[in-house]
Design an enzyme around this catalytic site. Structure first.
Site, PDB file in Angstrom:
ATOM      1  N   ASN A  40    -103.046  30.461  21.411  1.00 10.23           N
ATOM      2  CA  ASN A  40    -103.047  29.118  22.014  1.00 10.23           C
ATOM      3  C   ASN A  40    -102.637  28.046  21.000  1.00 10.23           C
ATOM      4  OD1 ASN A  40    -105.253  28.954  20.380  1.00 10.23           O
ATOM      5  ND2 ASN A  40    -106.664  28.154  21.933  1.00 10.23           N
ATOM      6  N   THR A  43    -104.622  26.903  15.649  1.00 10.43           N
ATOM      7  CA  THR A  43    -104.344  26.834  14.200  1.00 10.43           C
ATOM      8  C   THR A  43    -103.071  27.606  13.846  1.00 10.43           C
ATOM      9  OG1 THR A  43    -105.745  28.774  13.783  1.00 10.43           O
ATOM     10  CG2 THR A  43    -106.789  26.616  13.568  1.00 10.43           C
ATOM     11  N   GLY A  44    -102.398  28.184  14.842  1.00 11.83           N
ATOM     12  CA  GLY A  44    -101.190  28.978  14.582  1.00 11.83           C
ATOM     13  C   GLY A  44     -99.938  28.126  14.650  1.00 11.83           C
ATOM     14  N   VAL A  65    -107.724  32.865  24.709  1.00 13.46           N
ATOM     15  CA  VAL A  65    -108.386  34.126  25.092  1.00 13.46           C
ATOM     16  C   VAL A  65    -109.885  33.958  25.344  1.00 13.46           C
ATOM     17  CG1 VAL A  65    -106.659  35.594  23.962  1.00 13.46           C
ATOM     18  CG2 VAL A  65    -108.729  34.930  22.694  1.00 13.46           C
ATOM     19  N   LYS A  99    -116.701  29.917  20.780  1.00  9.85           N
ATOM     20  CA  LYS A  99    -116.268  30.507  22.049  1.00  9.85           C
ATOM     21  C   LYS A  99    -115.327  31.692  21.829  1.00  9.85           C
ATOM     22  CE  LYS A  99    -115.363  27.747  25.617  1.00  9.85           C
ATOM     23  NZ  LYS A  99    -114.880  26.543  26.366  1.00  9.85           N
ATOM     24  N   LYS A 113    -111.376  47.935  27.752  1.00  3.90           N
ATOM     25  CA  LYS A 113    -112.089  48.871  28.637  1.00  3.90           C
ATOM     26  C   LYS A 113    -111.269  49.120  29.907  1.00  3.90           C
ATOM     27  CE  LYS A 113    -116.472  48.985  31.182  1.00  3.90           C
ATOM     28  NZ  LYS A 113    -116.438  48.026  32.293  1.00  3.90           N
ATOM     29  N   TYR A 153    -118.911  29.848  12.554  1.00  3.69           N
ATOM     30  CA  TYR A 153    -117.961  30.943  12.294  1.00  3.69           C
ATOM     31  C   TYR A 153    -118.723  32.236  12.022  1.00  3.69           C
ATOM     32  CZ  TYR A 153    -114.065  33.355   9.863  1.00  3.69           C
ATOM     33  OH  TYR A 153    -113.085  34.246   9.462  1.00  3.69           O
ATOM     34  N   LYS A 157    -118.829  35.585  14.459  1.00  3.75           N
ATOM     35  CA  LYS A 157    -118.292  36.887  14.030  1.00  3.75           C
ATOM     36  C   LYS A 157    -119.379  37.956  14.056  1.00  3.75           C
ATOM     37  CE  LYS A 157    -113.932  35.936  12.953  1.00  3.75           C
ATOM     38  NZ  LYS A 157    -112.762  36.598  13.560  1.00  3.75           N
TER      39      LYS A 157
END
Ligand code: NAD
Ligand code: UDP
Length: 318
Positions: A40, A43-44, A65, A99, A113, A153, A157
């Protein structure tokens, strides 16, 4: 739409427009995979994937996602890399970070799955928090402040690891967890705030290098191609517990600043700034598990990796 064939596995990379996700994509394509990248752009960057435009084995989907992921394609493997990763980024985006680590990981596992696909979680050495055991082995449970600024963070994780193990144990999804230690290389954002781009950017602009605290805290830096190699090997293994991947060569942040000044031949001074809250004092991976289970070992030495990274940042600054 990609449909399953024995010769060309189909991999999904979430966070595919990021630093590591884009390097992983390149490696998977080289291994003969078809790749669906999802990102999205929080940060990319499109600059990390523009070289893939027109590649018939590659598709890009712009999507968050943390919302339901709809994919009509067959999928053999999901690499879940989506998450802000730099302390500055996750402090600026605390809720999206929580999130994507929780809801995003749940969605990515649900997709694995539903498709009968394998799954690899990009976890982190931050799961060990400010560690009281040194170097860090995978059986250390960590020392994390859940309500501090880094908690968004670290705890996301840690939840992501817990739900990944639950999908392995209860849904029998073929899952893997890599705990990534500080990794650097081309395609990091110049201003993402992490110490490698920060110091190199400052040195190349003849600005002072900003050391947080007294610079006695340690980190151990791994070059990106070594990390990606370890991750690829882990994805092919039948090992399901977390595996540290990183380079055990440890140095203080002050030594790191001096190395950057030496290698860039910069005229920069060093400037001391306050240490961020809960900044880990030491960090070094124990890679015995990666060595024995995967036969993996980092190969790129610091001088070689850092010079390639400096060359990359020169092109971004020029
Ligand atoms: P990065 O910021 O360059 O890449 C993360 C990518 O995820 C970005 O492209 C971003 O836009 C994307 N993203 C974030 N939230 C998203 C969402 N909700 N939906 C879709 N895309 C989303 O960071 P990186 O260094 O490449 O880190 C990649 C992964 O590796 C992260 O999960 C990070 O936690 C983990 N990691 C990295 C390091 C490191 O040293 N680089 C260390 C430990 C863990
Ligand atoms: N750091 C620093 N100056 C900077 C950026 C970071 O001294 O301009 C320090 C930071 O406080 C930490 C270390 O460098 O001790 C590594 O920081 P980074 O943000 O790269 O990642 P971390 O390992 O803390 O997740």
């Amino acid at each position: 739409m990609f449909t399953r064939s024995a010769s060309q596995p189909i991999s999904v990379v979430t966070g595919g427009a990021g630093f590591l996700g884009s390097h992983l994509t390149d490696r998977l394509l080289k291994e003969g995979h078809r790749v669906i990248a999802i990102d999205n752009f929080i940060t990319g960057s499109t600059a990390n994937i523009e070289h893939l435009a027109g590649n018939e084995n590659y598709r890009f989907i712009k999507h968050d996602v943390s919302n339901y992921i709809f994919l009509p394609d067959d999928v053999d493997y999901i690499f879940h890399f989506a998450s802000p990763a730099s302390p500055i980024d996750y402090l600026e985006h605390p809720i999206p970070t929580l999130k994507v680590g929780s809801l995003g990981t749940h969605n990515a596992l649900g997709l694995a799955k539903a498709k009968g696909a394998g799954f690899l979680l990009a976890s982190t050495s931050e799961c060990y928090g400010d560690p009281l055991v040194h170097p860090q082995r995978e059986d250390y449970w960590g020392n994390v402040n859940p309500i501090g600024p880094r908690g968004v963070y670290d705890e996301a994780k840690r939840f992501a690891e817990a739900i990944t193990m639950a999908y392995y144990r209860y849904h029998h999804v073929n899952t893997h967890i890599v705990r990534i230690f500080n990794t650097y290389g081309p395609r990091m954002r110049l201003r993402d705030g992490r110490v490698v781009p920060a110091f190199i950017g400052q040195a190349l602009s003849a600005e002072p290098l900003t050391i947080f605290g007294d610079g006695s805290q340690t980190r151990s830096f791994c070059y990106c191609s070594d990390l990606i190699d370890g991750i690829f090997k882990l994805s092919q293994s039948d090992f399901h517990e977390p595996v540290n991947i990183g380079n055990p060569r440890e140095m203080t942040i002050k030594q790191f600043a001096e190395e950057i000044i030496r290698i860039t031949e910069a005229s920069s001074e060093i400037e001391y700034r306050p240490l961020p809250v809960d900044d880990p004092k030491v960090r070094q991976p124990d890679i015995t598990r990666a060595r024995t289970v995967l036969g993996w070992e980092p190969r790129v030495d610091f001088d070689q990796g850092i010079r390639q990274t400096i060359d990359y940042f020169r092109t971004r600054i020029a």
